[in-house]
Design an enzyme around this catalytic site. Structure first.
Site, PDB file in Angstrom:
ATOM      1  N   LYS A   1      15.752   2.191 -64.136  1.00  0.00           N
ATOM      2  CA  LYS A   1      16.578   0.993 -63.984  1.00  0.00           C
ATOM      3  C   LYS A   1      16.267   0.215 -62.708  1.00  0.00           C
ATOM      4  CE  LYS A   1      18.868   2.056 -67.714  1.00  0.00           C
ATOM      5  NZ  LYS A   1      18.613   1.322 -68.975  1.00  0.00           N
ATOM      6  N   CYS A   2      15.220   0.601 -62.017  1.00  0.00           N
ATOM      7  CA  CYS A   2      14.865  -0.034 -60.750  1.00  0.00           C
ATOM      8  C   CYS A   2      14.078  -1.317 -61.009  1.00  0.00           C
ATOM      9  CB  CYS A   2      14.019   0.925 -59.906  1.00  0.00           C
ATOM     10  SG  CYS A   2      13.508   0.256 -58.302  1.00  0.00           S
ATOM     11  N   GLY A   3      14.208  -2.280 -60.103  1.00  0.00           N
ATOM     12  CA  GLY A   3      13.449  -3.512 -60.214  1.00  0.00           C
ATOM     13  C   GLY A   3      11.950  -3.307 -60.110  1.00  0.00           C
TER      14      GLY A   3
END
Length: 204
Positions: free
Chosen positions: A82-84
């Site tokens: 879910k990290c950019g």
């Protein structure tokens, strides 16, 4: 020095200046006029532990011993779906496809930063396969910092063990590069992309 060796936000640590000088020698002189690149790096006197002492469980539940990777570089990355920066999975896969004859990539999913890895091990496996066609090693979810950090990350972030730096990951997708003898060489911050020349210049 060449602009390709410019450091960004102090995210490249340890031996880059020495490595850069050696690389410059190689680019400007005939191979027989200079010493092999490895001899330009200064070994850490008295260092007994290396990465080959460790093992970890992959996302499918198999135990992977790192000693089997002798002779190859190892790039270790803490990941989060879910990290950019999760699009770096794609670059990691491309990097692996280009350099798999000399490079092992090890992704360690972790939920340490803003709970950005909520998936189960099975969910992580599906995410990597379905979105990026990942064929490099993905391990079970671990902790990469704090009291419960995995033994491999204890080694990576403890100078008394790795002989180089005391540096925990500052965010997801931080990268540690280990040389072909199991010794820690570099730390790269999250914003250094896997296909950055800061990484590929070492592998070329």
């Amino acid at each position: 020095g060449s602009s390709q060796y410019k450091q960004t936000e102090l995210e490249l640590y340890i031996t880059l200046p020495v490595q850069s000088i050696c690389k410059e020698l190689f680019s400007r002189q005939q191979p027989w006029e200079v010493e092999p690149l490895a001899s330009c790096l200064h070994p850490i006197a008295g260092l007994e532990e290396n990465l080959y002492k460790y093992s970890a469980t992959d996302v499918s539940g198999d135990i992977i011993t790192f000693e089997q990777f002798k002779g190859k570089y190892i790039l270790i990355v803490n990941t989060a779906s879910k990290c950019g920066y999760s699009n770096q999975f794609g670059q990691l896969q491309k990097l692996y496809e280009i350099y798999n004859d000399k490079l092992v990539i090890c992704a360690f999913p972790a939920n340490n930063f803003l709970w950005q890895e909520p998936l189960s091990n099975e969910g992580i496996k599906k995410f990597c396969n379905n979105n990026y066609g990942v064929t490099f090693l993905v391990f079970e979810k671990i902790s990469v910092k704090g009291n419960n950090k995995h033994p491999i990350y204890k080694w990576l972030s403890n100078k008394e063990l790795n002989g180089q730096i005391d540096k925990e990951p500052s965010w997801n997708f931080c990268k540690y590069l280990v040389d072909s003898e199991g010794k820690l060489l570099y730390y790269f911050g999250s914003s250094v992309e896997p296909l950055s020349s800061q990484i590929t210049v070492i592998l070329d």
